[in-house]
Design a protein around this motif. Structure first.
Motif, PDB file in Angstrom:
ATOM      1  N   SER A  92       0.901  -1.219   0.090  1.00 30.95           N
ATOM      2  CA  SER A  92       0.087  -0.020   0.156  1.00 30.95           C
ATOM      3  C   SER A  92       0.927   1.248   0.092  1.00 30.95           C
ATOM      4  CB  SER A  92      -1.044  -0.029   1.202  1.00 30.95           C
ATOM      5  OG  SER A  92      -1.861  -0.662   1.092  1.00 30.95           O
ATOM      6  N   ARG A  93       0.571   2.229  -1.031  1.00 35.20           N
ATOM      7  CA  ARG A  93       1.558   3.224  -1.228  1.00 35.20           C
ATOM      8  C   ARG A  93       0.949   4.534  -1.580  1.00 35.20           C
ATOM      9  NH1 ARG A  93       6.885   0.811  -4.553  1.00 35.20           N
ATOM     10  NH2 ARG A  93       8.032   0.356  -2.959  1.00 35.20           N
ATOM     11  N   ILE A  94       1.515   5.568  -1.552  1.00 45.48           N
ATOM     12  CA  ILE A  94       0.923   6.972  -2.048  1.00 45.48           C
ATOM     13  C   ILE A  94       2.321   7.276  -2.938  1.00 45.48           C
ATOM     14  CG2 ILE A  94       0.580   9.329  -1.724  1.00 45.48           C
ATOM     15  CD1 ILE A  94      -0.851   8.397   1.033  1.00 45.48           C
ATOM     16  N   VAL A  95       2.039   7.207  -4.274  1.00 43.01           N
ATOM     17  CA  VAL A  95       3.138   7.619  -5.275  1.00 43.01           C
ATOM     18  C   VAL A  95       2.638   8.870  -5.942  1.00 43.01           C
ATOM     19  CG1 VAL A  95       4.378   6.804  -7.200  1.00 43.01           C
ATOM     20  CG2 VAL A  95       3.936   4.996  -5.517  1.00 43.01           C
ATOM     21  N   THR A  96       3.672   9.945  -6.048  1.00 45.23           N
ATOM     22  CA  THR A  96       3.365  11.110  -6.720  1.00 45.23           C
ATOM     23  C   THR A  96       4.140  11.082  -8.254  1.00 45.23           C
ATOM     24  OG1 THR A  96       5.181  12.169  -5.831  1.00 45.23           O
ATOM     25  CG2 THR A  96       3.005  12.560  -4.629  1.00 45.23           C
ATOM     26  N   MET A  97       3.490  12.156  -9.101  1.00 47.35           N
ATOM     27  CA  MET A  97       4.001  12.166 -10.284  1.00 47.35           C
ATOM     28  C   MET A  97       3.894  13.961 -10.596  1.00 47.35           C
ATOM     29  SD  MET A  97       2.743  11.220 -14.258  1.00 47.35           S
ATOM     30  CE  MET A  97       3.205   9.344 -14.238  1.00 47.35           C
ATOM     31  N   ASP A  98       5.314  14.439 -10.932  1.00 51.05           N
ATOM     32  CA  ASP A  98       5.305  16.046 -10.844  1.00 51.05           C
ATOM     33  C   ASP A  98       4.964  16.472 -12.086  1.00 51.05           C
ATOM     34  OD1 ASP A  98       7.704  15.563 -11.998  1.00 51.05           O
ATOM     35  OD2 ASP A  98       8.673  16.327 -10.315  1.00 51.05           O
ATOM     36  N   SER A  99       5.399  17.743 -12.410  1.00 53.45           N
ATOM     37  CA  SER A  99       5.048  18.411 -13.599  1.00 53.45           C
ATOM     38  C   SER A  99       6.081  17.769 -14.803  1.00 53.45           C
ATOM     39  CB  SER A  99       5.317  19.879 -13.661  1.00 53.45           C
ATOM     40  OG  SER A  99       6.449  20.163 -13.029  1.00 53.45           O
ATOM     41  N   LYS A 100       7.172  17.146 -14.372  1.00 52.14           N
ATOM     42  CA  LYS A 100       7.939  16.713 -15.312  1.00 52.14           C
ATOM     43  C   LYS A 100       7.913  15.021 -15.445  1.00 52.14           C
ATOM     44  CE  LYS A 100      11.249  20.393 -14.460  1.00 52.14           C
ATOM     45  NZ  LYS A 100      12.559  20.781 -13.670  1.00 52.14           N
ATOM     46  N   GLN A 101       6.818  14.722 -14.847  1.00 48.30           N
ATOM     47  CA  GLN A 101       6.424  13.297 -15.015  1.00 48.30           C
ATOM     48  C   GLN A 101       7.306  12.371 -14.243  1.00 48.30           C
ATOM     49  OE1 GLN A 101       5.856  12.680 -19.329  1.00 48.30           O
ATOM     50  NE2 GLN A 101       3.674  12.546 -18.965  1.00 48.30           N
ATOM     51  N   LYS A 102       8.008  13.004 -13.017  1.00 51.54           N
ATOM     52  CA  LYS A 102       9.003  12.083 -12.223  1.00 51.54           C
ATOM     53  C   LYS A 102       8.311  11.392 -11.143  1.00 51.54           C
ATOM     54  CE  LYS A 102      12.929  12.617  -9.247  1.00 51.54           C
ATOM     55  NZ  LYS A 102      13.222  13.376  -8.160  1.00 51.54           N
ATOM     56  N   LEU A 103       8.458  10.086 -11.149  1.00 52.43           N
ATOM     57  CA  LEU A 103       7.663   9.501  -9.761  1.00 52.43           C
ATOM     58  C   LEU A 103       8.408   9.580  -8.504  1.00 52.43           C
ATOM     59  CD1 LEU A 103       6.769   6.368 -12.215  1.00 52.43           C
ATOM     60  CD2 LEU A 103       4.957   8.152 -11.201  1.00 52.43           C
ATOM     61  N   GLU A 104       7.744   9.626  -7.651  1.00 56.06           N
ATOM     62  CA  GLU A 104       8.181   9.553  -6.335  1.00 56.06           C
ATOM     63  C   GLU A 104       7.468   8.998  -5.185  1.00 56.06           C
ATOM     64  OE1 GLU A 104      10.480  12.883  -3.201  1.00 56.06           O
ATOM     65  OE2 GLU A 104      10.395  13.293  -5.564  1.00 56.06           O
ATOM     66  N   LEU A 105       8.227   8.042  -4.585  1.00 54.51           N
ATOM     67  CA  LEU A 105       7.426   7.265  -3.329  1.00 54.51           C
ATOM     68  C   LEU A 105       7.180   8.123  -2.108  1.00 54.51           C
ATOM     69  CD1 LEU A 105       6.274   4.748  -2.310  1.00 54.51           C
ATOM     70  CD2 LEU A 105       8.380   3.926  -1.676  1.00 54.51           C
ATOM     71  N   PHE A 106       6.199   8.443  -1.723  1.00 54.01           N
ATOM     72  CA  PHE A 106       5.982   9.250  -0.614  1.00 54.01           C
ATOM     73  C   PHE A 106       5.890   8.498   0.733  1.00 54.01           C
ATOM     74  CE2 PHE A 106       2.992  11.339   2.393  1.00 54.01           C
ATOM     75  CZ  PHE A 106       3.743  12.388   3.125  1.00 54.01           C
ATOM     76  N   PHE A 107       4.716   7.426   0.521  1.00 51.17           N
ATOM     77  CA  PHE A 107       4.361   6.692   1.842  1.00 51.17           C
ATOM     78  C   PHE A 107       4.200   5.253   1.669  1.00 51.17           C
ATOM     79  CE2 PHE A 107       0.820   4.586   3.911  1.00 51.17           C
ATOM     80  CZ  PHE A 107       1.195   4.859   5.160  1.00 51.17           C
ATOM     81  N   GLU A 108       4.661   4.435   2.395  1.00 51.81           N
ATOM     82  CA  GLU A 108       4.310   2.998   2.252  1.00 51.81           C
ATOM     83  C   GLU A 108       3.896   2.229   3.866  1.00 51.81           C
ATOM     84  OE1 GLU A 108       7.366   0.649  -0.050  1.00 51.81           O
ATOM     85  OE2 GLU A 108       7.398  -0.569   1.542  1.00 51.81           O
ATOM     86  N   PHE A 109       2.813   1.704   3.437  1.00 49.99           N
ATOM     87  CA  PHE A 109       2.346   1.074   4.753  1.00 49.99           C
ATOM     88  C   PHE A 109       3.358  -0.055   5.346  1.00 49.99           C
ATOM     89  CE2 PHE A 109      -0.449  -1.171   7.577  1.00 49.99           C
ATOM     90  CZ  PHE A 109      -1.328  -0.416   8.006  1.00 49.99           C
ATOM     91  N   PRO A 110       3.687   0.044   6.500  1.00 49.43           N
ATOM     92  CA  PRO A 110       4.723  -0.935   7.393  1.00 49.43           C
ATOM     93  C   PRO A 110       4.177  -2.486   7.433  1.00 49.43           C
ATOM     94  CG  PRO A 110       3.282   0.168   8.797  1.00 49.43           C
ATOM     95  CD  PRO A 110       2.996   0.987   7.742  1.00 49.43           C
ATOM     96  N   THR A 111       5.039  -3.276   7.256  1.00 50.58           N
ATOM     97  CA  THR A 111       4.637  -4.706   7.574  1.00 50.58           C
ATOM     98  C   THR A 111       4.709  -4.931   9.104  1.00 50.58           C
ATOM     99  OG1 THR A 111       6.025  -5.551   5.671  1.00 50.58           O
ATOM    100  CG2 THR A 111       5.616  -6.918   7.142  1.00 50.58           C
TER     101      THR A 111
END
Length: 590
Positions: free
Chosen positions: A363-382
């Motif tokens: 489970s994650r929150i991933v963002t894509m900025d104005s240059k289409q760069k992907l970045e992982l912001f959040f990941e649910f812990p195990t």
């Protein structure tokens, strides 16, 4: 003389609507033109008021409600845009419509039990399997007698399909991994047993005959599970058996397996949890940009890039008991796949995020900025998969003092927590809710709740559904900051739940609602924080955790105030969307 257009705007293809448009075109009684733009079906007619009213009545009766229907519309038009060409549509699957069902499915009707009854409208008799066509009313009555004497019965199986069993008792084999399924034999008594909304009743009655999630009424004498998956009969065989059972006073019965699509309500729209695909069905999706891979095979989906569109052939799920997307090489990238799939129709996707909450992948929150760069912001812990390790971690955290008070006040719940064993994976909200259910006293307050993850998670959801207000405790969901991304300090979340239980023991429903509401609030705060950094325009909602409709509703209410929400109405929550999105992954990890 007036020109009128009848329109049916749908979120995805409805083959029966295409079939009906063709029926009207071929009917000499009507002088019409038909057409389809995307998933918008229309019939146009020119005539005097009485003739048009007669046509409107016929259309209203024939066009059954579909779960994919956004809205029907009648409008005056200057000139028609349709023509006299038959529409192309994928093969029909339904086995009856409102024209034939009263003839073969009503015990008072002349042709009751005649499974091969000829229907001029849906023409389902042409699609019936020979094994079912050969069955007469006498054989069907013997099947029901068999059910009465043994308590269960296996329906005649079809080639390559999983056997369907009806039983008076819950299916023990299913209990630990999925909810119990019920087929409703007497729709008139639905409200006597279940808490269902008008929207759910419409969905159950729709062409698709989906499975939907519902809870039994409070203090029901026999329905003791927290939540159930309900459906109406989706075949002529099952329809007649349900009518025979209804005559014997049976309102509902357990069913071990159905082909009905499992739907969840996300942002007020029905979406399949998993696109169930049928043999020889090819789905097609337009794409403005070429993917990075030409082919992918994920779970039961084969995905191919062909010129300007993506084609998906889905293997039949009849032999698959798995309700989630199968673990795949790219499963750790599932959130990114969901983001790519939802952006298929967007010319230049940017400034967006995906909120991917899954019971099977990360489970994650991933963002894509104005240059289409992907970045992982959040990941649910195990989370630990056993009570001993859970207790050890809470005892080693600043929540120890609170936890000691909990042990003293609720020794039985503490022992139940020690004995807890969670099936994997445990990096999801479902597992956190299961642990919280023990803290809320699920296994000691309700003797029918066992300590399996599905039941415990459902206990929290069903308790929250019972809450009658919008005020609730604010449970803490604090972020931890790692080197690469943020995660959740789950010990502190459980500490927060413990403190509310100690303070207000009698109000479990309010606290369960507060858990959902607070999590939605925290998620929205995180995305608003991201918005300040990269200016987010839209948020994709995906993942099987959205089968928890209450959580989905709270998230949609909060997020929808500030962002455009994209629950990817063309695909599903988890399965097909991951397969299609995998074509756009920058690399394959083996």
């Amino acid at each position: 003389m007036k020109n009128i257009r009848f329109e049916f705007d749908c979120q995805r293809e409805v083959p029966f609507y295409g079939h009906l448009c063709n029926q009207y075109l071929l009917n000499d009684q009507y002088d019409v033109t038909i057409g389809q733009t995307g998933n918008n079906y229309f019939i146009e007619a020119k005539g005097e008021q009485p003739a048009l009213e007669q046509l409107a009545d016929a259309i209203a009766e024939d066009f059954l409600i579909s779960s994919w229907l956004i809205k029907p519309n009648i409008s005056l038009i200057e000139s028609p845009i349709g023509n006299n060409k038959l529409l192309q549509h994928t093969p029909l699957l339904q086995e009856y419509c409102q024209h034939c069902q009263p003839h073969f499915g009503d015990n008072q009707a002349k042709y009751f039990g005649q499974l091969d009854y000829v229907c001029p409208c849906c023409q389902a008799e042409k699609r019936l399997n020979k094994q079912h066509q050969a069955l007469g009313l006498l054989e069907l009555k013997l099947l029901v007698d068999d059910l009465e004497s043994k308590g269960y019965v296996d329906l005649p199986t079809l080639d390559g399909k999983q056997a369907i069993q009806l039983s008076y008792k819950p299916n023990n084999a299913m209990g630990a991994s999925e909810r119990q399924k019920l087929v409703i034999c007497n729709p008139n008594n639905l409200n006597a047993h279940f808490v269902v909304s008008d929207q759910q009743i419409l969905a159950l009655s729709s062409i698709e005959k989906p499975l939907i999630c519902s809870r039994a009424i409070d203090n029901h004498p026999r329905l003791t599970e927290p939540l159930y998956s309900l459906c109406f009969a989706n075949s002529r065989l099952l329809m007649v058996i349900c009518e025979l059972l209804r005559q014997r006073g049976v309102d509902w019965i357990y069913i071990n397996h159905t082909d009905n699509p499992q739907l969840a309500l996300v942002n007020a729209q029905w979406i399949p949890l998993k696109e169930t695909g049928h043999n020889n069905t090819t789905l097609s999706y337009q794409s403005d940009k070429a993917p990075l891979h030409d082919d992918a095979h994920l779970g039961q989906y084969d995905v191919h890039w062909v010129k300007d569109h993506i084609e998906v052939s889905a293997l039949s799920l009849a032999n698959s008991k798995n309700t989630e997307v199968a673990p795949v090489q790219e499963q750790h990238e599932a959130a990114t796949c969901a983001l790519h799939a939802a952006n298929l129709g967007v010319k230049k996707a940017k400034n967006c995020a995906v909120l991917y909450l899954s019971n099977s992948n990360k489970s994650r929150i991933v963002t894509m900025d104005s240059k289409q760069k992907l970045e992982l912001f959040f990941e649910f812990p195990t989370l630990p998969d056993n009570g001993y390790d859970i207790v050890h971690q809470i005892d080693s955290s600043p929540q120890k003092n609170l936890f000691d008070k909990f042990k003293l006040k609720y020794p039985e719940d503490y022992l139940a927590l020690l004995e807890l064993k969670l099936s994997g994976p445990t990096n999801n909200i479902q597992s956190l809710w299961a642990i919280a259910a023990i803290i809320l006293g699920a296994t000691t307050a309700d003797r029918n709740i066992s300590s399996n993850k599905v039941q415990l998670n459902d206990f929290v959801i069903a308790s929250a559904m019972r809450h009658k207000g919008s005020n609730a405790p604010r449970v803490d969901f604090p972020l931890t900051r790692g080197e690469a991304f943020r995660s959740l300090n789950w010990c502190k979340t459980l500490g927060s739940i413990i403190s509310f239980r100690l303070a207000e023991d009698g109000n479990i429903e309010k606290l369960a609602f507060g858990m959902h509401d607070s999590l939605a609030d925290f998620i929205c705060n995180w995305i608003e924080h991201l918005d300040q950094n990269i200016s987010i325009k839209s948020v994709v909602l995906a993942g099987s955790t959205f089968s928890n409709e209450l959580l989905g509703k709270r998230i949609s209410l909060r997020l929808g105030k500030n962002f455009a929400l994209n629950p990817n109405l063309q695909m599903d929550l988890e399965g097909l969307n991951i397969a299609v999105g995998s074509l756009f992954l920058k690399q394959r990890r083996h």
